[in-house]
Design an enzyme around this catalytic site. Structure first.
Site, mmCIF file in Angstrom:
data_model
loop_
_atom_site.group_PDB
_atom_site.id
_atom_site.type_symbol
_atom_site.label_atom_id
_atom_site.label_comp_id
_atom_site.label_asym_id
_atom_site.label_seq_id
_atom_site.Cartn_x
_atom_site.Cartn_y
_atom_site.Cartn_z
ATOM 1 N N ILE A 187 -1.137 3.239 1.162
ATOM 2 C CA ILE A 187 -1.153 2.179 0.146
ATOM 3 C C ILE A 187 0.005 1.202 0.328
ATOM 4 C CG2 ILE A 187 -2.444 3.544 -1.533
ATOM 5 C CD1 ILE A 187 0.232 4.148 -2.917
ATOM 6 N N LYS A 238 0.200 8.286 1.536
ATOM 7 C CA LYS A 238 1.484 7.745 1.989
ATOM 8 C C LYS A 238 1.786 6.438 1.257
ATOM 9 C CE LYS A 238 2.803 4.948 5.223
ATOM 10 N NZ LYS A 238 3.919 4.221 4.551
ATOM 11 N N PRO A 239 2.781 6.448 0.371
ATOM 12 C CA PRO A 239 3.180 5.208 -0.301
ATOM 13 C C PRO A 239 3.912 4.290 0.678
ATOM 14 C CG PRO A 239 4.107 7.171 -1.383
ATOM 15 C CD PRO A 239 3.594 7.596 -0.041
ATOM 16 N N ALA A 240 4.050 3.023 0.301
ATOM 17 C CA ALA A 240 4.783 2.081 1.149
ATOM 18 C C ALA A 240 6.273 2.431 1.149
ATOM 19 C CB ALA A 240 4.579 0.666 0.631
ATOM 20 N N GLU A 241 6.947 2.093 2.243
ATOM 21 C CA GLU A 241 8.342 2.525 2.380
ATOM 22 C C GLU A 241 9.291 1.810 1.423
ATOM 23 O OE1 GLU A 241 6.524 1.030 4.621
ATOM 24 O OE2 GLU A 241 7.650 -0.369 5.900
ATOM 25 N N SER A 249 -2.518 -5.069 5.199
ATOM 26 C CA SER A 249 -2.830 -6.313 5.900
ATOM 27 C C SER A 249 -4.056 -6.163 6.799
ATOM 28 C CB SER A 249 -1.640 -6.752 6.749
ATOM 29 O OG SER A 249 -1.486 -5.859 7.836
ATOM 30 N N GLU A 286 -4.257 -7.264 9.766
ATOM 31 C CA GLU A 286 -3.753 -6.903 11.091
ATOM 32 C C GLU A 286 -3.702 -5.382 11.255
ATOM 33 O OE1 GLU A 286 0.190 -8.320 11.458
ATOM 34 O OE2 GLU A 286 0.392 -7.684 13.553
ATOM 35 N N GLU A 327 -9.117 -2.113 2.531
ATOM 36 C CA GLU A 327 -8.991 -3.215 1.582
ATOM 37 C C GLU A 327 -7.843 -4.064 2.091
ATOM 38 O OE1 GLU A 327 -7.904 -5.630 -0.642
ATOM 39 O OE2 GLU A 327 -7.228 -4.245 -2.184
ATOM 40 N N CYS A 333 -3.299 -9.436 -2.795
ATOM 41 C CA CYS A 333 -4.246 -9.731 -1.715
ATOM 42 C C CYS A 333 -5.330 -10.703 -2.187
ATOM 43 C CB CYS A 333 -4.870 -8.447 -1.187
ATOM 44 S SG CYS A 333 -5.454 -7.366 -2.490
ATOM 45 N N GLN A 376 9.920 -9.511 3.586
ATOM 46 C CA GLN A 376 8.864 -10.352 3.028
ATOM 47 C C GLN A 376 9.405 -11.730 2.670
ATOM 48 O OE1 GLN A 376 5.788 -9.749 3.208
ATOM 49 N NE2 GLN A 376 5.093 -11.591 2.133
ATOM 50 N N LYS A 379 9.556 -13.754 5.698
ATOM 51 C CA LYS A 379 8.218 -14.199 6.111
ATOM 52 C C LYS A 379 7.793 -15.429 5.293
ATOM 53 C CE LYS A 379 3.433 -12.750 6.242
ATOM 54 N NZ LYS A 379 2.442 -11.837 5.677
ATOM 55 N N GLU A 382 -2.499 -15.730 5.358
ATOM 56 C CA GLU A 382 -2.039 -15.126 4.113
ATOM 57 C C GLU A 382 -0.506 -15.097 4.097
ATOM 58 O OE1 GLU A 382 -2.822 -10.876 3.501
ATOM 59 O OE2 GLU A 382 -3.357 -11.356 1.434
#
Lengths: 306, 487
Positions: B166, B192-195, B245, B247, B266, B300, B347, B350, B397
């Site tokens: 996720i 697995k959650p995001a880091e 993403s 990608e 997703e 998203c 982020q 980016k 995006e």
């Protein structure tokens, strides 16, 4: 040409036929079916189809990557119009396809026999092919009701989810079931509003080509179903990697082919459907869930208020 | 001064209204949650998770190696075989209900930690993320013993063990979207959650333990991309569910090619928000703001491409600029804050890169005059005016508070440009005419359409994308399908 001359020619023809005793059969040129037309492969290649005892049966077009791309262009062009038809109309056209197929059963039975089926096998396959078209013709205006939903959201909105076709589907039809197998993957996709490009069985292509003549007389808009002949080995990768194809249906069980298809499909995140079960006559092989494989769910939110 | 414009020279200051942090508890260190226990990582490595609004360390979290992933998959398989599949479906449902209720009791704690760890405003985590996450568990709990009714003519069975990855934009909500339907359908999971945002998932693990769920039904392994890759490639999984993403989604589809794993993805989006001249303009402006600035634009389905009908362009842009000026950017824990912190330095970099790209491409940059906090990662709400279809800021995006603006003349033009993207997640339509709503929403090739509203979510409403925005649905009856098999 004078009257006398014409008379003399007729007499001459009669004589010739009598001399031969048997009429020379007219051979059919088996061609591709793209955008409602019957072109030869742009590559001008063919492969010879021979019977078990080595007799020549027919020359079949060896479709190329370019033929496939042309077919995708036709399918993409046809998609909005076909998806925009009423479900009732799509059902009627599928039913019309069944009618046309029914009327030409003898020809299909003969072609299936030519390629090794016994008489009774050929009769069964043809009959089931007609019935399968009718089965999906009936679903065209019903699956939406079974699988869509009105969602009881916890806010002041009218919220519903409905199905829409995925888009252009590329189908690798089963190798061992030239007519019934092909129709079993084409019909659900098309009943659901998709347009398709299908690669016919390499070893049993005759019925597929003749089926395109059925399509041609069924009021099916050009480009909705495009039928190619050729080798899977050459075309598989292109079917899976084409950027303007939205879904890929693979019939077969070759592990390496399945891997290639899944790998290449990631290029544009195609929906991949693998049909490994090769018993196309089983009851399970017709189901509205097969239509769902090439459908998307769209959820729409509308506020409720004055 | 234009009499129609707001006067920003007067005071628009609000007194601070911070949410308290006293009632929450964050451990100094978190382990993996495997087989119902908190387990130290095999390699003994940990990584920091920080508060993106202050750059202060909140805690340190176990870094998952392939050994840890393997342990979790084994635990999930054992739980599937020995306990979860043996339970009556109605009992499975009762566990999920219990979890939802326990989350409700601790909703405030979840909300504060979510804002601390991820940078989102407390108003959002309190009013959107946490209640929706709970509602999701509550909704799917009831499905557990009713699944056969969702698949007429079939006998549905669970798929088995699911690996779930996720993102960081809605950490707890995405955990709920993944875990709730999987469990209801009878599967066990490794999540697995995001880091950058592992804390609320680990808090959820504490609740799962307290709720007495059979050990191994839910396992949580923390880590970054390498941990995710280990999970995707683990041969013991039957299914991969991923949100993130496009990608990475493609990498996953490739990684599992040839395996028997099922998958749902997703992915990203670049939604068109279309404003017709007959729309209620003030409402539409609120919808535009909510569409792109909700959750700092880390959404998203964000309405990141605005299409305005030419005849109302000037009015819409004037009102939009005024509205931008009123947005409060700052402390996520302050209840007045509209736009919180960007989730991470990476982020923010980016987004900043895209701001430069947009200017270089010739679009006109407009930002509000707000002051940004000195510490932490923040970005001003940004408009790019006079954009054209081929610009990268229109096609790609950005995942930040950046809106590209274009105009159109006819509905057909709006539809064709809205669909002219590889993405197909969501879209917005603003008009006062009902038939136009249906015409346009039918023509948009995307999985969610908001008409005269935007960014609304509900556990009963299926969500997911067309084209390169992914495959499979989450939420609603259709959200069960990715977790069952019936052949």
């Amino acid at each position: 040409m004078s009257k006398a001359e014409r008379k003399a020619e007729v007499v001459d023809l009669k004589d010739r036929a009598a001399a031969r005793q048997e009429r020379l059969p007219v051979l059919k040129t088996y061609k591709l079916f793209i955008d409602g037309k019957f072109p030869r492969s742009e590559s001008e290649r063919y492969y010879a189809l021979t019977s078990a005892n080595g007799e020549s049966i027919a020359n079949v077009q060896l479709g190329s990557r370019k033929d496939f791309r042309n077919a995708v262009v036709a399918a993409r062009k046809a998609f909005p119009g076909w998806a925009g038809r009423t479900a009732y109309n799509r059902g009627q056209i599928l039913y019309r396809m069944a009618e046309m197929l029914e009327g030409r059963r003898a020809q299909f039975i003969e072609e299936l026999e030519t390629l090794g089926a016994s008489r009774s096998e050929a009769e069964t396959e043809t009959a089931m092919a007609v019935d399968r078209l009718i089965y999906y013709a009936g679903w065209a205006d019903k699956f939406q009701q079974v699988f869509s939903s009105v969602n009881p959201v916890a806010s002041s909105h009218f919220n519903f989810s409905m199905l829409e076709p995925t888009g252009v589907a590329a189908l690798l039809a089963p190798e061992d079931s030239g007519l019934l197998g092909l129709i079993s993957v084409v019909a659900p996709a098309v009943a659901g509003g998709n347009s398709v490009v299908v690669l016919a069985s390499h070893s049993k292509p005759l019925a597929a080509i003749t089926f395109s003549e059925v399509l041609h007389t069924s009021d099916l808009p050009a480009g909705v179903i495009n039928i190619l002949t050729g080798t899977r080995k050459e075309l598989l990768k292109h079917f899976a990697s084409h950027m303007d194809v939205n879904a890929l249906v693979y019939c077969g069980s070759d592990a390496e082919e399945i891997r290639t298809v899944q790998l290449e499909a990631a290029e544009n995140l195609k929906r991949v459907v693998i049909e490994e079960n090769s018993d196309w006559q089983s009851e399970e092989r017709q189901s509205p869930y097969t239509i769902l494989a090439t459908q998307e769910v769209k959820t729409t939110w509308h506020p409720i208020g004055l | 001064m234009d009499p129609k414009s707001l006067d920003f020279k007067t005071s628009w200051e609000y007194a601070p209204a911070p949410e308290g942090k006293e009632h929450i508890k964050i451990n100094a260190r978190y382990e993996h949650f495997i087989g119902g226990e908190f387990v130290a990582p095999a390699k003994g490595r940990y990584f920091e998770t920080i508060n993106p609004a202050t750059e202060e360390k909140l805690s340190e979290v176990a870094e998952g190696s392939s050994e840890d992933v393997d342990k979790a998959v084994v635990a999930a398989r054992a739980a599937l075989d020995k306990s979860w599949s043996k339970l009556r479906a109605s009992e499975r449902g009762k566990y999920i209900y219990r979890l939802a209720r326990m989350m409700q009791e601790r909703a405030r704690e979840f909300a504060v930690i979510e804002s601390l760890d991820g940078g989102k405003t407390i108003r959002e985590s309190r009013d959107v993320d946490v209640p929706l996450a709970i509602a999701h568990f509550f909704y799917y709990a009831g499905w557990a013993d009713k699944i056969r009714y969702a698949f007429p003519g079939k006998t549905p069975r669970p798929i088995g063990v699911a690996g779930q990855i996720i993102p960081w934009n809605f950490p707890l909500l995405m955990a709920a979207w993944k875990i709730a339907p999987a469990l209801a359908a009878g599967n066990t999971v490794v999540l697995k959650p995001a880091e950058t945002t592992p804390l609320t998932a680990l808090k959820l693990a504490e609740l799962i333990q307290a709720a007495d769920l059979p050990p191994g039904v839910v396992n949580i392994v923390t880590g970054a991309g390498a941990t995710g890759a280990a999970l995707v490639n683990h041969p013991g999984l039957d299914k991969i569910a991923f949100t993130g993403s496009t990608e990475v989604g493609k990498l996953i589809q490739r990684a599992i090619a040839g395996s028997r794993k099922r998958y749902t993805l997703e992915l990203g989006g670049k939604a068109a928000n279309i404003i017709f001249e007959d729309a209620a303009i003030d409402q539409a402006v609120e919808g535009i703001v909510n569409g792109i600035f909700f959750n700092q634009g880390h959404v998203c389905c964000a309405g990141s491409r605005l299409f305005v009908q030419e005849s109302v362009y000037d009015t819409v842009i004037r009102k939009l600029k005024d509205r931008l000026e009123t947005l409060i950017v700052g402390d996520p824990l302050d209840k007045n804050t509209d736009i919180g912190a960007i989730n991470s330095k990476m982020q923010l970099d980016k987004i900043s890169a895209y701001l430069k790209i947009g200017v270089a491409e010739g679009a006109e940059l407009y930002q509000s005059s707000c002051k940004l906090p000195k510490k932490g990662f923040f970005c001003k709400p940004t408009l790019f005016l006079h954009c054209s279809q081929s610009q990268r800021i229109v096609q790609e995006e950005i995942f930040g508070p950046v809106l590209s603006v274009q105009t159109f003349r006819t509905p057909e033009e709006a539809i064709s440009r809205a669909n002219n993207t590889p993405y197909g997640l969501s879209g917005g339509v603003w008009t006062d005419k009902g038939s136009k709503i249906f015409k346009v929403s039918n023509a948009l090739r995307c999985g969610v359409v908001w008409a005269n509203t935007y960014n609304k979510f509900d556990p009963s409403a299926p969500f997911g994308g067309y084209k390169e925005s992914g495959m499979g649905r989450e939420g609603g009856l259709h959200g069960l399908q990715p977790y069952i098999q019936y052949n």
